[in-house]
Every structure is written in C-alpha cells, then in structure tokens.
Scaffold this motif. Sequence first.
Motif, PDB file in Angstrom:
ATOM      1  N   GLY A   1       0.626  -1.313   0.064  1.00 41.12           N
ATOM      2  CA  GLY A   1      -0.056   0.018   0.074  1.00 41.12           C
ATOM      3  C   GLY A   1       0.834   1.236  -0.050  1.00 41.12           C
ATOM      4  N   ALA A   2       2.076   1.316   0.674  1.00 37.11           N
ATOM      5  CA  ALA A   2       2.798   2.545   0.890  1.00 37.11           C
ATOM      6  C   ALA A   2       3.409   2.584  -0.392  1.00 37.11           C
ATOM      7  CB  ALA A   2       3.940   2.124   1.764  1.00 37.11           C
ATOM      8  N   VAL A   3       3.965   1.550  -1.211  1.00 34.40           N
ATOM      9  CA  VAL A   3       4.494   1.701  -2.533  1.00 34.40           C
ATOM     10  C   VAL A   3       3.351   2.327  -3.539  1.00 34.40           C
ATOM     11  CG1 VAL A   3       5.242   0.256  -4.667  1.00 34.40           C
ATOM     12  CG2 VAL A   3       6.040  -0.074  -2.345  1.00 34.40           C
ATOM     13  N   THR A   4       2.065   1.944  -3.568  1.00 33.81           N
ATOM     14  CA  THR A   4       1.101   2.401  -4.261  1.00 33.81           C
ATOM     15  C   THR A   4       1.100   3.884  -4.034  1.00 33.81           C
ATOM     16  OG1 THR A   4      -0.195   0.373  -4.279  1.00 33.81           O
ATOM     17  CG2 THR A   4      -1.384   2.426  -4.971  1.00 33.81           C
ATOM     18  N   GLY A   5       1.070   4.306  -2.603  1.00 27.17           N
ATOM     19  CA  GLY A   5       0.797   5.544  -2.537  1.00 27.17           C
ATOM     20  C   GLY A   5       1.932   6.445  -2.949  1.00 27.17           C
TER      21      GLY A   5
END
Length: 215
Positions: free
Chosen positions: A50-54
């Motif tokens: 999720g952090a990578v997506t952000g």
Amino acid sequence: MSDFIPDATILVQFALAAVVLAITPGPDMALYVGRAITHSRAAGLACFAGAVTGILVHTMLVALGLSALLVAAPTAFLVLKVIGAVYLIWLAWQAIRHGSSFSPRTGKNARAGSLVGHYLTGIGINILNPKIALFFLTFLPQFVSANDPHAPGKLLFLGLFFLAVAIPIILPMIFAADRFAAALRARPRVTRTLDWLFAGVFGAFAVKILTAQAR
C-alpha cells in the motif's frame, strides 16, 4: 526512452539519497515493520504494498503537476527547487534534533485483520500524509533541470527508480521484522547514526542546489 533517463552522475546521487531514505526509520517503516511483528509477515507486506502504491500516486501527481508548471513558468520551477532545498535542510535539522520515528509495538495481536485493510492502511499513510507529498514535490525536482525538455519523463523515471532502489532494501527488513526492530531498540546509537547520515546526505543536496542557483 533514453531521453527520459538522467545521466549516470545524477543516477548515482539519486540512488545514494534513495538508499539513505530507505534505511532511515520513519512512520511508514514503523507501520509495515510493526504490522509484521504484531500481526503477521503478510500484514507487513500488505502495508508495504500500500505504501508503494501511495508513492506511485505521488510520483504521477508530481510528474504531471511539475510538467505543467515547467511549461507555464520555468522561473517558478526554479523557485520551487530552491524552496525544496530549504525544505531538505529543515528535514536534516529535524533528523538531528528529534531523531527517527520508529516505535513498533511488541507482541502478537489476536485480531490479524484483512490483508486488504492492511493494504489500504499502507496507502493512507503515504497518500494522506502531507509531509510525503511535500517531500516528493521538493525532492524529485532537485535532480532535474528546469531547462530540460524531458523533465516530466525524468521525474517519472526517478520516482520509479526510487522504488527500484528501496524495495530490495525494505523487503528483508519486513521478513526479519522481529530481529530488525529488536536491533534498533537495543542499539540506539545505530538509529542515531542513521539520523546523522540522513541529515548529512540531504543537507549536502540542499547546499548543492542552493549554490548552483546562486551562480
């Protein structure tokens, strides 16, 4: 395609900054390492995804937004770079003064939660964090010239390159979350050394951009 790839010197400098940023404990690292410890390794990986997506979202917004600014007002783009340099100096000072943000909880949590929920939490910690947005808005332009016609593509490339550098560093931390967190807690000097390394690298980049603009 090669027009969108910065030269080797820029890539080396950017890679150095990316490595320092990846290994410096912060709220996002505390989240996915902490979830790996308190919930499960899968939960930590979901948060990290999720952090990578952000980060991808921020990269796209920065590339598109700064490309529009570059076309409309090149001088404003240069002003943004100077503001970014000042912001990097502030980050360096904060790292020295307050230290890193890293405090994962210990002990397993009985309620593991869904992987989708962990993934959304990971997205939220980056997309909804104004400091992350400000960081990418001011960090990426330091490696692109305002007069470069391929600046938008290079901004996007650098955002993806940041992930390519950071992911192989962070994944082992998640897989060895217990030992990693325990090592930081047991050796505060290591964390403090990372703080000074972070401050030194970003302070150097800030001075470089400020002196370059002064000429």
